[in-house]
Enzyme design. Structure first.
Site, short mmCIF file in Angstrom:
data_model
loop_
_atom_site.label_atom_id
_atom_site.label_comp_id
_atom_site.label_asym_id
_atom_site.label_seq_id
_atom_site.Cartn_x
_atom_site.Cartn_y
_atom_site.Cartn_z
N ASN A 125 -31.00 9.11 -36.06
CA ASN A 125 -31.97 9.71 -35.15
C ASN A 125 -31.91 11.24 -35.26
O ASN A 125 -30.86 11.83 -35.46
CB ASN A 125 -31.80 9.22 -33.71
CG ASN A 125 -30.40 9.36 -33.16
OD1 ASN A 125 -29.42 9.31 -33.90
ND2 ASN A 125 -30.30 9.51 -31.86
N GLU B 125 -33.37 14.32 -33.10
CA GLU B 125 -34.06 14.71 -31.86
C GLU B 125 -34.67 16.10 -31.98
O GLU B 125 -34.48 16.81 -32.97
CB GLU B 125 -33.06 14.62 -30.70
CG GLU B 125 -32.56 13.18 -30.53
CD GLU B 125 -31.65 12.99 -29.33
OE1 GLU B 125 -31.17 13.98 -28.75
OE2 GLU B 125 -31.43 11.81 -28.98
N CYS C 110 -36.33 7.98 -34.40
CA CYS C 110 -35.24 7.01 -34.34
C CYS C 110 -34.60 6.81 -35.71
O CYS C 110 -35.22 7.06 -36.76
CB CYS C 110 -35.77 5.66 -33.86
SG CYS C 110 -36.15 5.61 -32.10
N GLU D 165 -33.99 4.00 -37.21
CA GLU D 165 -34.70 2.98 -38.00
C GLU D 165 -35.91 3.60 -38.70
O GLU D 165 -36.20 3.29 -39.86
CB GLU D 165 -35.17 1.84 -37.09
CG GLU D 165 -34.05 1.08 -36.40
CD GLU D 165 -33.66 1.68 -35.05
OE1 GLU D 165 -33.76 2.90 -34.87
OE2 GLU D 165 -33.25 0.90 -34.18
N CYS E 119 -35.67 0.10 -30.40
CA CYS E 119 -36.70 0.30 -29.38
C CYS E 119 -37.96 -0.47 -29.78
O CYS E 119 -38.09 -0.95 -30.92
CB CYS E 119 -36.99 1.79 -29.21
SG CYS E 119 -38.02 2.50 -30.51
N CYS F 196 -39.74 0.78 -32.90
CA CYS F 196 -39.02 0.49 -34.16
C CYS F 196 -39.12 -0.98 -34.52
O CYS F 196 -39.10 -1.34 -35.70
CB CYS F 196 -37.58 0.96 -34.06
SG CYS F 196 -37.45 2.75 -34.21
N1 THU Z 1 -32.59 5.57 -30.76
C1 THU Z 1 -32.62 5.20 -32.08
O1 THU Z 1 -32.51 6.04 -32.98
N2 THU Z 1 -32.76 3.89 -32.36
C2 THU Z 1 -32.75 2.90 -31.44
O2 THU Z 1 -32.85 1.73 -31.81
C3 THU Z 1 -32.65 3.20 -30.01
C4 THU Z 1 -32.75 4.65 -29.66
C5 THU Z 1 -32.39 7.00 -30.46
C6 THU Z 1 -33.60 7.74 -30.00
C7 THU Z 1 -32.97 8.89 -29.23
O3 THU Z 1 -32.66 9.93 -30.16
C8 THU Z 1 -31.68 8.32 -28.70
O4 THU Z 1 -31.43 7.13 -29.44
C9 THU Z 1 -31.71 7.98 -27.21
O5 THU Z 1 -32.81 7.20 -26.91
#
Ligand code: THU
Length: 130
Positions: A39, A41, A50, A52, A83, A86
């Site tokens: 991920n 941000e 994310c 994925e 999520c 994803c």
């Molecule tokens: N996140 C992911 O990268 N993948 C997931 O399957 C769930 C959430 C990340 C997004 C964000 O940067 C952090 O986790 C908190 O939501």
């Protein structure tokens, strides 16, 4: 290459200063190649991506188009589920019986299929009027 190790390794490079929740994803394409993502941000929170999504972008950029297997890992109390967005992104490139293994850094694992992750998924067939 071991997908769990690849996901755990790329997770360490996640950029998650806002949530402090690092996620790693590793997928094996049907070619056999492994693609990873973490991920990333952003201070404008919705612009974050994310793990994925990153792995899928790397797969497509490499020329692979189909997913054979996925691992996702985070330091979460229960195996981290992708999520909703994803799930749809994975389903774009994977058959319904493809396994997605949800992992914790402490070693818990839960294996789900794409069909289990996204029942009733929206497909191109839903746009077919003929
Ligand atoms: N996140 C992911 O990268 N993948 C997931 O399957 C769930 C959430 C990340 C997004 C964000 O940067 C952090 O986790 C908190 O939501």
């Amino acid at each position: 290459m071991n997908l769990l190790e690849a996901a755990a390794d790329v997770r360490l490079r996640a950029y998650a200063p806002y949530s402090r929740f690092k996620v790693g994803a590793a997928l094996r394409a049907t070619s056999g190649a492994v693609h990873v993502g973490c991920n990333v941000e952003n201070v404008a929170y919705p612009e974050g991506t994310c793990a994925e999504a990153g792995a899928i972008a790397a797969m497509i950029a490499s020329g692979d188009t189909r997913i054979a297997e996925v691992f996702v890992i985070a330091d979460s109390p229960a195996p981290v589920p992708p999520c909703g967005g994803c799930r749809q992104k994975i389903a774009e490139f994977a058959d319904l019986d493809v396994k997605v293994t949800l992992c914790t850094t402490e070693g818990l694992q839960k294996v789900m299929t794409v069909a289990e992750l996204l029942p009733g998924l929206f497909t191109a067939a839903h746009m077919d009027r003929t």
